[in-house]
Design a protein around this motif. Structure first.
Motif, PDB file in Angstrom:
ATOM      1  N   GLU A  54      30.748  41.716  38.398  1.00 23.56           N
ATOM      2  CA  GLU A  54      31.343  40.724  38.779  1.00 23.56           C
ATOM      3  C   GLU A  54      32.370  40.081  37.911  1.00 23.56           C
ATOM      4  O   GLU A  54      32.464  40.207  36.852  1.00 23.56           O
ATOM      5  CB  GLU A  54      30.072  39.521  38.861  1.00 23.56           C
ATOM      6  CG  GLU A  54      30.330  38.410  39.532  1.00 23.56           C
ATOM      7  CD  GLU A  54      29.236  37.328  39.675  1.00 23.56           C
ATOM      8  OE1 GLU A  54      28.052  37.544  38.780  1.00 23.56           O
ATOM      9  OE2 GLU A  54      29.354  36.338  40.162  1.00 23.56           O
ATOM     10  N   GLY A  55      33.414  39.550  38.855  1.00 23.90           N
ATOM     11  CA  GLY A  55      34.743  39.043  37.967  1.00 23.90           C
ATOM     12  C   GLY A  55      35.674  39.627  38.468  1.00 23.90           C
ATOM     13  O   GLY A  55      35.902  40.377  39.303  1.00 23.90           O
ATOM     14  N   GLY A  56      36.880  39.616  37.332  1.00 22.11           N
ATOM     15  CA  GLY A  56      38.101  40.187  37.669  1.00 22.11           C
ATOM     16  C   GLY A  56      38.520  40.783  36.101  1.00 22.11           C
ATOM     17  O   GLY A  56      38.305  39.926  35.267  1.00 22.11           O
ATOM     18  N   ILE A  67      47.092  46.545  36.112  1.00 21.88           N
ATOM     19  CA  ILE A  67      46.659  46.592  37.438  1.00 21.88           C
ATOM     20  C   ILE A  67      45.382  45.689  37.234  1.00 21.88           C
ATOM     21  O   ILE A  67      44.979  45.501  36.224  1.00 21.88           O
ATOM     22  CB  ILE A  67      46.042  48.155  38.154  1.00 21.88           C
ATOM     23  CG1 ILE A  67      45.115  48.651  36.870  1.00 21.88           C
ATOM     24  CG2 ILE A  67      47.059  48.883  38.296  1.00 21.88           C
ATOM     25  CD1 ILE A  67      44.392  49.779  37.549  1.00 21.88           C
ATOM     26  N   THR A  68      45.106  45.040  38.486  1.00 22.84           N
ATOM     27  CA  THR A  68      43.915  44.204  38.390  1.00 22.84           C
ATOM     28  C   THR A  68      42.865  44.568  39.137  1.00 22.84           C
ATOM     29  O   THR A  68      42.950  45.450  40.211  1.00 22.84           O
ATOM     30  CB  THR A  68      44.171  42.659  38.970  1.00 22.84           C
ATOM     31  OG1 THR A  68      44.761  42.945  40.145  1.00 22.84           O
ATOM     32  CG2 THR A  68      45.386  42.175  37.981  1.00 22.84           C
ATOM     33  N   LEU A  69      41.420  44.414  38.685  1.00 24.63           N
ATOM     34  CA  LEU A  69      40.297  44.945  39.512  1.00 24.63           C
ATOM     35  C   LEU A  69      39.548  43.769  39.695  1.00 24.63           C
ATOM     36  O   LEU A  69      39.259  43.159  38.858  1.00 24.63           O
ATOM     37  CB  LEU A  69      39.422  46.098  38.513  1.00 24.63           C
ATOM     38  CG  LEU A  69      40.325  47.321  38.015  1.00 24.63           C
ATOM     39  CD1 LEU A  69      39.502  47.865  36.953  1.00 24.63           C
ATOM     40  CD2 LEU A  69      40.959  47.810  38.973  1.00 24.63           C
ATOM     41  N   HIS A  70      38.954  43.719  41.073  1.00 23.58           N
ATOM     42  CA  HIS A  70      38.239  42.420  41.529  1.00 23.58           C
ATOM     43  C   HIS A  70      37.003  43.000  41.901  1.00 23.58           C
ATOM     44  O   HIS A  70      36.108  42.174  42.440  1.00 23.58           O
ATOM     45  CB  HIS A  70      39.040  41.689  42.250  1.00 23.58           C
ATOM     46  CG  HIS A  70      40.273  41.198  41.834  1.00 23.58           C
ATOM     47  ND1 HIS A  70      40.424  40.095  41.062  1.00 23.58           N
ATOM     48  CD2 HIS A  70      41.662  41.758  41.896  1.00 23.58           C
ATOM     49  CE1 HIS A  70      41.770  39.875  40.660  1.00 23.58           C
ATOM     50  NE2 HIS A  70      42.574  40.772  41.114  1.00 23.58           N
ATOM     51  N   LYS A  71      36.724  44.318  42.517  1.00 21.81           N
ATOM     52  CA  LYS A  71      35.734  44.739  43.273  1.00 21.81           C
ATOM     53  C   LYS A  71      34.599  45.133  42.505  1.00 21.81           C
ATOM     54  O   LYS A  71      34.938  45.877  41.748  1.00 21.81           O
ATOM     55  CB  LYS A  71      36.293  45.916  44.407  1.00 21.81           C
ATOM     56  CG  LYS A  71      35.434  46.229  45.448  1.00 21.81           C
ATOM     57  CD  LYS A  71      35.985  47.138  46.402  1.00 21.81           C
ATOM     58  CE  LYS A  71      35.060  47.898  47.243  1.00 21.81           C
ATOM     59  NZ  LYS A  71      35.327  48.945  47.949  1.00 21.81           N
ATOM     60  N   VAL A  91      41.790  46.136  28.326  1.00 23.07           N
ATOM     61  CA  VAL A  91      41.310  45.385  29.501  1.00 23.07           C
ATOM     62  C   VAL A  91      40.971  43.997  29.197  1.00 23.07           C
ATOM     63  O   VAL A  91      40.172  43.774  27.939  1.00 23.07           O
ATOM     64  CB  VAL A  91      40.027  46.181  29.869  1.00 23.07           C
ATOM     65  CG1 VAL A  91      39.598  45.447  31.107  1.00 23.07           C
ATOM     66  CG2 VAL A  91      40.455  47.536  30.205  1.00 23.07           C
ATOM     67  N   THR A  92      41.457  43.077  29.954  1.00 30.16           N
ATOM     68  CA  THR A  92      41.277  41.642  29.568  1.00 30.16           C
ATOM     69  C   THR A  92      40.626  40.956  30.799  1.00 30.16           C
ATOM     70  O   THR A  92      40.951  41.437  32.033  1.00 30.16           O
ATOM     71  CB  THR A  92      42.426  40.968  29.040  1.00 30.16           C
ATOM     72  OG1 THR A  92      43.205  41.531  28.362  1.00 30.16           O
ATOM     73  CG2 THR A  92      42.289  39.411  29.067  1.00 30.16           C
ATOM     74  N   CYS A  93      39.533  40.113  30.704  1.00 29.91           N
ATOM     75  CA  CYS A  93      39.120  39.669  31.777  1.00 29.91           C
ATOM     76  C   CYS A  93      39.901  38.519  32.242  1.00 29.91           C
ATOM     77  O   CYS A  93      40.212  37.577  31.578  1.00 29.91           O
ATOM     78  CB  CYS A  93      37.722  38.879  31.482  1.00 29.91           C
ATOM     79  SG  CYS A  93      36.496  39.998  30.865  1.00 29.91           S
ATOM     80  N   LEU A  94      40.178  38.532  33.572  1.00 30.86           N
ATOM     81  CA  LEU A  94      40.814  37.216  34.280  1.00 30.86           C
ATOM     82  C   LEU A  94      39.863  36.092  34.568  1.00 30.86           C
ATOM     83  O   LEU A  94      40.582  35.078  34.770  1.00 30.86           O
ATOM     84  CB  LEU A  94      41.469  37.869  35.533  1.00 30.86           C
ATOM     85  CG  LEU A  94      42.615  38.790  35.445  1.00 30.86           C
ATOM     86  CD1 LEU A  94      43.227  39.353  36.922  1.00 30.86           C
ATOM     87  CD2 LEU A  94      43.994  37.959  34.948  1.00 30.86           C
TER      88      LEU A  94
ATOM     89  N   GLY B 130      45.953  36.756  47.478  1.00 29.63           N
ATOM     90  CA  GLY B 130      47.118  37.284  47.985  1.00 29.63           C
ATOM     91  C   GLY B 130      48.396  36.698  47.798  1.00 29.63           C
ATOM     92  O   GLY B 130      49.519  36.841  48.324  1.00 29.63           O
ATOM     93  N   ILE B 131      48.340  35.596  46.818  1.00 30.44           N
ATOM     94  CA  ILE B 131      49.624  34.818  46.794  1.00 30.44           C
ATOM     95  C   ILE B 131      50.608  35.746  45.869  1.00 30.44           C
ATOM     96  O   ILE B 131      51.659  35.861  45.874  1.00 30.44           O
ATOM     97  CB  ILE B 131      49.184  33.391  46.262  1.00 30.44           C
ATOM     98  CG1 ILE B 131      48.430  32.707  47.322  1.00 30.44           C
ATOM     99  CG2 ILE B 131      50.502  32.695  45.890  1.00 30.44           C
ATOM    100  CD1 ILE B 131      47.865  31.480  46.928  1.00 30.44           C
ATOM    101  N   ILE B 132      49.820  36.215  44.638  1.00 28.31           N
ATOM    102  CA  ILE B 132      50.526  37.341  43.928  1.00 28.31           C
ATOM    103  C   ILE B 132      49.915  38.819  44.376  1.00 28.31           C
ATOM    104  O   ILE B 132      48.806  38.781  44.343  1.00 28.31           O
ATOM    105  CB  ILE B 132      50.274  36.927  42.349  1.00 28.31           C
ATOM    106  CG1 ILE B 132      51.163  35.670  41.985  1.00 28.31           C
ATOM    107  CG2 ILE B 132      50.788  38.096  41.512  1.00 28.31           C
ATOM    108  CD1 ILE B 132      50.564  35.258  40.494  1.00 28.31           C
ATOM    109  N   VAL B 133      50.981  39.535  44.454  1.00 33.26           N
ATOM    110  CA  VAL B 133      50.339  40.878  44.856  1.00 33.26           C
ATOM    111  C   VAL B 133      50.767  41.910  43.907  1.00 33.26           C
ATOM    112  O   VAL B 133      51.867  41.905  43.278  1.00 33.26           O
ATOM    113  CB  VAL B 133      50.932  41.323  46.399  1.00 33.26           C
ATOM    114  CG1 VAL B 133      50.279  40.308  47.184  1.00 33.26           C
ATOM    115  CG2 VAL B 133      52.353  41.193  46.320  1.00 33.26           C
ATOM    116  N   GLY B 134      49.978  42.923  43.664  1.00 37.31           N
ATOM    117  CA  GLY B 134      50.382  43.851  42.646  1.00 37.31           C
ATOM    118  C   GLY B 134      50.905  45.144  43.351  1.00 37.31           C
ATOM    119  O   GLY B 134      50.391  45.377  44.500  1.00 37.31           O
TER     120      GLY B 134
END
Lengths: 148, 161
Positions: A54-56, A67-71, A91-94, B130-134
């Motif tokens: 859970e999280g980002g 790159i960012t991971l949210h899923k 890797v840092t937690c958003l 989706g306001i900032i997109v990678g």
């Protein structure tokens, strides 16, 4: 320990049978990390593979790209299973996040003992790796090529 | 007659004390008035275009309690929609200097140096919405058209994305 039912939710474990899931469940631990916390530091010894519950997360490569991971189910720390077992990205937690942590040494032992399990998990890891390959440094790419 | 006796005889001590008092109270009054300038300027910025609120708000400007100004440089809490919008605007200003596409870790670093709070969380929300997109190149951009939407259009009821 993470319940088997929880692990089954994630794509990386989709092909695992019950016995394999039980082994994974026994070695897995939940880890909570705060927003802004660096979970993995590039260049440090890779001892843990994480699955996002859970999280980002933000995966930061040495050249500053990210790159960012949210899923839920996304994997970070694949270096724990691939020589020379040092992390190639930070890797840092958003946001406040919950991760499932797998000790790399135990996971690697399981891969080496059980060929079928090893094939399944390494196939998934290679999928992750192929997506992140463009961001890796040349020296890391060369090492991976040598290993393969 | 001269010296101190002359000063005393001409009420010089009283006149001097009175002069000092006048200057002191004058400067104190000036400092008091100047201390309200930031509030007055904030009020002017926020309400200059709504004259019908002038009189009720005058009480707020010069009232006892300090007016709560929505700020991203505050106590570390983000409330929607105002604070996120403020943070988004601040980030847009930073990226205007950095250029697009931008490196997300660099944006976070610069934003933190500028005193923005909870930058990671703000950026996470902007990414999820989706306001900032990678991009596939590992660089990030503002979504096209996102700057033209009103803040309330974008944020109200938007909790599922």
């Amino acid at each position: 320990m993470i319940p088997v039912d929880e692990l089954k939710r994630y794509e990386i474990f989709a092909e695992m049978d019950l016995t394999e899931l039980r082994l994974l469940s026994a070695m897995a631990e939940e880890r909570r990390a705060r927003e802004g916390e660096e979970v993995i530091r590039a260049g440090s010894p890779a001892r843990t593979l994480y699955v996002l519950q859970e999280g980002g997360l933000m995966v930061v490569f040495p050249d500053g790209r990210a790159i960012t991971l949210h899923k839920p189910g996304r994997v970070v720390g694949w270096s724990a299973l691939v020589s020379p077992t040092h992390y190639t990205a930070s890797v840092t937690c958003l946001t406040d996040s919950t991760l499932i942590a797998f000790p790399g040494s135990e996971l690697l032992r399981l891969v080496q003992r059980n060929v079928v399990f090893g094939t399944k998990i390494m196939r998934k890891i290679s999928e992750v790796l192929s997506r992140r390959l463009p961001f890796l440094q040349e020296k890391d790419k060369r090492l991976l090529k040598q290993r393969s | 007659m001269g010296g101190f006796s002359g000063i005393s005889a001409g009420n010089g001590w009283i006149i001097s004390a009175l002069g000092i008092s006048v200057v002191f109270f004058g400067l104190a009054s000036l400092a008091f008035i100047i201390s309200y300038f930031p509030r007055a300027i904030n009020w002017w910025n926020d309400h200059a275009q709504t004259p019908r609120h002038v009189f009720p708000l005058l009480g707020g400007v010069f009232g006892k309690g300090r007016r709560k100004v929505p700020s991203i440089l505050g106590e570390g809490t983000i409330h929607e929609p105002g604070d996120i919008k403020d943070a988004e605007e601040a980030l847009r200003l930073l990226t205007a200097h950095m250029g697009e596409p931008f490196k997300l870790p660099r944006l976070i670093e610069v934003a933190e140096q500028r005193g923005l709070v909870r930058v990671h969380s703000v950026i996470n929300r902007l990414l999820v919405r989706g306001i900032i997109v990678g991009g596939a190149d590992g660089l990030f951009r503002w979504a096209k058209g996102s700057e033209n939407e009103g803040p309330l259009d974008r944020y109200n009821g938007d909790t599922t994305r």
